[in-house]
Design a protein around this motif. Structure first.
Motif, PDB file in Angstrom:
ATOM      1  N   ARG A 142       6.842 -36.247 -58.416  1.00 43.79           N
ATOM      2  CA  ARG A 142       7.086 -36.363 -56.971  1.00 43.79           C
ATOM      3  C   ARG A 142       8.582 -36.378 -56.666  1.00 43.79           C
ATOM      4  O   ARG A 142       9.025 -35.832 -55.658  1.00 43.79           O
ATOM      5  CB  ARG A 142       6.422 -37.628 -56.424  1.00 43.79           C
ATOM      6  N   LEU A 143       9.359 -37.026 -57.554  1.00 49.47           N
ATOM      7  CA  LEU A 143      10.814 -37.005 -57.375  1.00 49.47           C
ATOM      8  C   LEU A 143      11.344 -35.576 -57.465  1.00 49.47           C
ATOM      9  O   LEU A 143      12.188 -35.161 -56.660  1.00 49.47           O
ATOM     10  CB  LEU A 143      11.478 -37.893 -58.434  1.00 49.47           C
ATOM     11  N   ALA A 144      10.848 -34.817 -58.449  1.00 48.50           N
ATOM     12  CA  ALA A 144      11.289 -33.428 -58.585  1.00 48.50           C
ATOM     13  C   ALA A 144      10.871 -32.597 -57.364  1.00 48.50           C
ATOM     14  O   ALA A 144      11.636 -31.762 -56.876  1.00 48.50           O
ATOM     15  CB  ALA A 144      10.705 -32.822 -59.864  1.00 48.50           C
ATOM     16  N   ALA A 145       9.650 -32.860 -56.850  1.00 44.24           N
ATOM     17  CA  ALA A 145       9.208 -32.130 -55.650  1.00 44.24           C
ATOM     18  C   ALA A 145      10.085 -32.484 -54.450  1.00 44.24           C
ATOM     19  O   ALA A 145      10.455 -31.606 -53.658  1.00 44.24           O
ATOM     20  CB  ALA A 145       7.742 -32.461 -55.357  1.00 44.24           C
ATOM     21  N   SER A 146      10.443 -33.762 -54.324  1.00 43.67           N
ATOM     22  CA  SER A 146      11.337 -34.160 -53.234  1.00 43.67           C
ATOM     23  C   SER A 146      12.710 -33.524 -53.396  1.00 43.67           C
ATOM     24  O   SER A 146      13.340 -33.117 -52.407  1.00 43.67           O
ATOM     25  CB  SER A 146      11.466 -35.689 -53.199  1.00 43.67           C
ATOM     26  N   PHE A 147      13.161 -33.411 -54.648  1.00 45.97           N
ATOM     27  CA  PHE A 147      14.451 -32.775 -54.891  1.00 45.97           C
ATOM     28  C   PHE A 147      14.396 -31.292 -54.518  1.00 45.97           C
ATOM     29  O   PHE A 147      15.355 -30.752 -53.947  1.00 45.97           O
ATOM     30  CB  PHE A 147      14.821 -32.939 -56.363  1.00 45.97           C
ATOM     31  N   ASN A 148      13.263 -30.629 -54.828  1.00 48.75           N
ATOM     32  CA  ASN A 148      13.109 -29.229 -54.421  1.00 48.75           C
ATOM     33  C   ASN A 148      13.129 -29.096 -52.899  1.00 48.75           C
ATOM     34  O   ASN A 148      13.711 -28.154 -52.346  1.00 48.75           O
ATOM     35  CB  ASN A 148      11.806 -28.666 -54.984  1.00 48.75           C
ATOM     36  N   THR A 149      12.456 -30.040 -52.219  1.00 51.17           N
ATOM     37  CA  THR A 149      12.475 -30.020 -50.757  1.00 51.17           C
ATOM     38  C   THR A 149      13.889 -30.195 -50.222  1.00 51.17           C
ATOM     39  O   THR A 149      14.310 -29.502 -49.280  1.00 51.17           O
ATOM     40  CB  THR A 149      11.567 -31.123 -50.211  1.00 51.17           C
ATOM     41  N   MET A 150      14.622 -31.122 -50.841  1.00 55.54           N
ATOM     42  CA  MET A 150      16.011 -31.331 -50.428  1.00 55.54           C
ATOM     43  C   MET A 150      16.852 -30.082 -50.672  1.00 55.54           C
ATOM     44  O   MET A 150      17.704 -29.713 -49.847  1.00 55.54           O
ATOM     45  CB  MET A 150      16.597 -32.523 -51.184  1.00 55.54           C
ATOM     46  N   LEU A 151      16.602 -29.404 -51.808  1.00 57.70           N
ATOM     47  CA  LEU A 151      17.333 -28.174 -52.086  1.00 57.70           C
ATOM     48  C   LEU A 151      17.006 -27.102 -51.055  1.00 57.70           C
ATOM     49  O   LEU A 151      17.878 -26.324 -50.644  1.00 57.70           O
ATOM     50  CB  LEU A 151      16.998 -27.678 -53.492  1.00 57.70           C
ATOM     51  N   GLY A 152      15.730 -27.043 -50.634  1.00 53.61           N
ATOM     52  CA  GLY A 152      15.367 -26.085 -49.601  1.00 53.61           C
ATOM     53  C   GLY A 152      16.096 -26.358 -48.294  1.00 53.61           C
ATOM     54  O   GLY A 152      16.593 -25.431 -47.639  1.00 53.61           O
ATOM     55  N   GLU A 153      16.157 -27.648 -47.923  1.00 55.27           N
ATOM     56  CA  GLU A 153      16.890 -27.999 -46.706  1.00 55.27           C
ATOM     57  C   GLU A 153      18.376 -27.676 -46.861  1.00 55.27           C
ATOM     58  O   GLU A 153      19.022 -27.190 -45.924  1.00 55.27           O
ATOM     59  CB  GLU A 153      16.701 -29.484 -46.408  1.00 55.27           C
ATOM     60  N   LEU A 154      18.916 -27.956 -48.056  1.00 60.43           N
ATOM     61  CA  LEU A 154      20.331 -27.658 -48.296  1.00 60.43           C
ATOM     62  C   LEU A 154      20.599 -26.167 -48.236  1.00 60.43           C
ATOM     63  O   LEU A 154      21.594 -25.720 -47.651  1.00 60.43           O
ATOM     64  CB  LEU A 154      20.747 -28.221 -49.657  1.00 60.43           C
ATOM     65  N   GLU A 155      19.681 -25.393 -48.843  1.00 55.12           N
ATOM     66  CA  GLU A 155      19.856 -23.939 -48.803  1.00 55.12           C
ATOM     67  C   GLU A 155      19.815 -23.421 -47.375  1.00 55.12           C
ATOM     68  O   GLU A 155      20.625 -22.578 -46.973  1.00 55.12           O
ATOM     69  CB  GLU A 155      18.761 -23.273 -49.636  1.00 55.12           C
ATOM     70  N   GLN A 156      18.869 -23.971 -46.596  1.00 52.81           N
ATOM     71  CA  GLN A 156      18.773 -23.549 -45.199  1.00 52.81           C
ATOM     72  C   GLN A 156      20.033 -23.935 -44.431  1.00 52.81           C
ATOM     73  O   GLN A 156      20.548 -23.155 -43.619  1.00 52.81           O
ATOM     74  CB  GLN A 156      17.544 -24.184 -44.554  1.00 52.81           C
ATOM     75  N   SER A 157      20.543 -25.156 -44.711  1.00 53.81           N
ATOM     76  CA  SER A 157      21.763 -25.599 -44.018  1.00 53.81           C
ATOM     77  C   SER A 157      22.961 -24.735 -44.398  1.00 53.81           C
ATOM     78  O   SER A 157      23.749 -24.329 -43.534  1.00 53.81           O
ATOM     79  CB  SER A 157      22.037 -27.068 -44.366  1.00 53.81           C
ATOM     80  N   VAL A 158      23.095 -24.445 -45.703  1.00 52.85           N
ATOM     81  CA  VAL A 158      24.211 -23.614 -46.148  1.00 52.85           C
ATOM     82  C   VAL A 158      24.106 -22.210 -45.554  1.00 52.85           C
ATOM     83  O   VAL A 158      25.104 -21.636 -45.090  1.00 52.85           O
ATOM     84  CB  VAL A 158      24.262 -23.569 -47.683  1.00 52.85           C
TER      85      VAL A 158
END
Length: 478
Positions: A227-243
């Motif tokens: 679940r931590l890894a899935a949350s990290f992937n979600t955070m990366l998706g948000e970061l990618e979208q923000s960048v």
């Protein structure tokens, strides 16, 4: 002591988490294995000695039954051999009554005390005939004590063999504990290792498109690390979208700024050679320079407003939406004198109150009205309607609609009208930067409302701002 603690803390910081977890798991399993082996050793030792003591008790019972009326004597004295019966002798409390023949077993003062009835029966370990013996001293009656002894070396040998065997088992257990600890730490921390590797790769490449590979399985049965890894992937998706959004914003802003900056530079260079221009030319160049400066200033201000999406805003206050609508409509009438603005307030909407920031809500409606007036032919009205929906009157849902009678929004452009810097083909020749509608939607969402665009019945564009049912005011800003 504090130095030892600091050394231990420094060692823990320098070791990887996998090593520390493996050592902790191995130490726990090894401690259990050593504890079990130690407990087994003491149980085996106790049972072997207990069996020897039972044999001594049985031998003593048999001697008492067979020699009940006998005086001091040696009943059996050949216990030096394993196959021989137990050594047994009857001892008087008074040493003067001892027989002339010496006893084969040692007679100490505690033995005399047992014979005199002053001491309870007891077991003891002695050496005779070059061999270890286990001896029982028990009352025989009438001031006598019975001593019975058996060779104890078989028991001691069995205890030593058990110790060696259990030590080997414990050693193997410790080795297996180490291997299992390493395997558990490796398997348990594999997602963490992948997460760390991905984070390091992102830090090195500055590319947030990387993702952590997740194990297959139903979402509801994932462990904490997954679940931590899935949350990290979600955070990366948000970061990618923000960048991506930031890069797109910079690219669009640079594109939009290129034309007015070029015009500014041209007009500034033209005014620098003012001695060659006529007064009319200088006036036109000065006016063009002023328009360009205002255009760039407005564009920069809009970009700053959009970039402040996450900055703290003033505290909310109860805002009567009809007052904001009346103020912005009055301002739009002065700014667009050729366009009639009609405001229709439905029953119950006049008293509708929503928490918000008046200046931001006014900016939202101003952007919508300017957009409608820009696309409306001269003389055609822009209709603003404020109404309620659902039950609850003014406390129910609130809807504000802005409609123009212009060409409308083509279906191909409808999904993109709220994107930053997006301008349809029909709007490219009109003034503006393409940020007004994007800013309007951002303000709407910050106030818990939703802004949508569509085609109006009979032609034209229709923008609808929808507020949900009224809720008690909350702290914080939109």
């Amino acid at each position: 002591m504090s130095g030892v603690r600091r050394l231990g803390a420094r060692w823990r910081r320098r070791r990887p988490l996998r090593t520390r977890l493996a050592l902790a798991a191995s130490a726990a399993v090894a401690l259990v294995a050593v504890g079990v082996c130690a407990a087994a050793f003491f149980v085996i030792r106790y049972e072997l000695l207990h069996q020897l003591d039972l044999s001594l008790t049985q031998s003593a019972t048999r001697v008492i039954q067979e020699n009940r009326g006998e005086g001091p004597q040696v009943v059996a004295g050949e216990c030096r051999y394993l196959s021989a019966p137990a050594c047994a002798q009857i001892v008087q409390a008074d040493p003067a009554a001892d027989p002339g023949e010496p006893y084969p077993l040692p007679v100490s003062p505690p033995v005399r005390e047992v014979a005199a009835g002053k001491r309870a029966p007891y077991y003891s370990n002695v050496s005779r005939f070059g061999q270890p013996l286990r001896m029982l001293t028990t009352p025989f009656g009438d001031g006598r004590a019975l001593q019975v002894a058996l060779r104890a070396d078989p028991v001691e040998k069995g205890v030593r063999q058990a110790a060696v065997l259990l030590a080997g088992v414990g050693g193997v257990g410790v080795l297996l504990a180490g291997l299992l600890g390493y395997a558990v730490s490796r398997a348990g921390l594999a997602p963490v290792a992948r997460l760390t590797s991905t984070a390091e790769r992102i830090a090195a490449t500055r590319d947030p498109r990387h993702r952590i590979e997740l194990p297959a399985g139903p979402p509801g049965r994932q462990d904490e690390v997954t679940r931590l890894a899935a949350s990290f992937n979600t955070m990366l998706g948000e970061l990618e979208q923000s960048v991506s959004s930031q890069r797109r914003l910079v690219a669009d802003a640079s594109h939009e700024l290129r034309t007015p900056l070029t015009a500014l530079r041209t007009n500034a260079e033209l005014l620098a050679r003012g001695d060659r221009l006529t007064p009319a030319q200088r006036e036109r160049a000065s006016a063009a320079l002023g328009r360009g400066i205002r255009e760039v200033t407005g564009l920069v201000n809009d970009l700053i407003e959009l970039a402040r999406d996450e900055e703290p805003l003033p505290l909310l206050e109860d805002v009567r939406i009809v007052e904001v609508a009346e103020h912005t409509v009055a301002t739009a009438r002065r700014h667009w004198p050729q366009t009639p603005f009609l405001l229709d307030v439905g029953t119950g909407a006049a008293q509708a109150v929503r928490p918000g920031v008046p200046a931001r809500l006014a900016r939202l409606l101003t952007n919508l009205l300017d957009n409608a007036a820009k696309f409306s032919p001269p003389g055609t009205p822009v209709e603003v309607t404020l109404s309620t929906y659902g039950s609850g009157g003014s406390a129910g849902g609130l809807e504000l609609a802005v409609r123009d009678h212009g060409p409308g929004i083509p279906a191909a452009d409808l999904p993109y009208v709220f994107d930053r810097f997006y301008r349809a083909e029909a709007a490219r020749a009109l003034p503006g930067s393409g940020l007004g509608l994007a800013m309007a939607r951002q303000i709407a969402r910050a106030h818990g409302a939703e802004l949508t665009a569509g085609a109006a019945p009979g032609g034209g564009a229709l923008f609808t701002l929808t507020f949900g049912p009224q809720e008690p005011p909350r702290g914080g800003g939109p």
